[in-house]
Motif scaffolding. Structure first.
Motif: not given
Length: 153
Positions: A112-134
């Motif tokens: 989840i990311n509620t920043d306005v820059s992430e609104e293009s995909h409704a501010n979330y990714w399906a579980e296991g599909e979001g980018p890997v994070q450091e």
């Protein structure tokens, strides 16, 4: 005090008859139902040992506990099932957060990311599909970011 307009509905890239805020709210409700760690009536012993559900509140650097009046907090949700790291930034500037260390063979994935820059995909990714994070993230002002700990694929 001067009032300013804020677009509470956002600018989602959805079909004309799909409300992005409703999509996000539905995702959040379903996420909570799928994970026991997010449905607790009682909490563990505040030790991240995967034996019970513990909510560990930390400063963005992860080096201490929060104090009254803090506008930023990192919450590590540790459980025998799924682990989450919630980064809450209610300050008016972006803040660097450091995630808790996780076991070898596991990694953080954006959820989840509620920043306005992430609104293009409704501010979330399906579980296991979001980018890997450091191990750290720059969280924009007035935003909440959630990572989920996942096993190496």
């Amino acid at each position: 005090m001067e009032a300013a307009y804020h677009d509470n509905f956002g600018e989602f890239e959805t079909a004309d008859n799909v409300n992005g805020v409703f999509r996000f709210a539905t995702f959040m409700a379903n996420l909570r139902q799928r994970h026991d760690a997010l449905l607790q009536n009682h909490w563990g012993d505040l030790i991240a040992d995967d034996q019970d559900v513990s909510y560990l509140f930390r400063t963005p650097s992860g080096e201490g506990s929060t104090r009254g009046g803090d506008r930023t907090v990192g919450v590590y949700i540790n459980s025998p099932g799924d682990n989450f790291f919630v980064m809450i930034n209610m300050a008016d500037v972006s803040v660097q957060f450091t995630a808790p260390e996780i076991s070898k063979g596991r990694f953080w994935r954006a959820l989840i990311n509620t920043d306005v820059s992430e609104e293009s995909h409704a501010n979330y990714w399906a579980e296991g599909e979001g980018p890997v994070q450091e191990g750290s993230a720059q969280v924009p002002a007035w935003s909440v970011v959630v990572w989920q700990e996942r096993a190496q694929a």
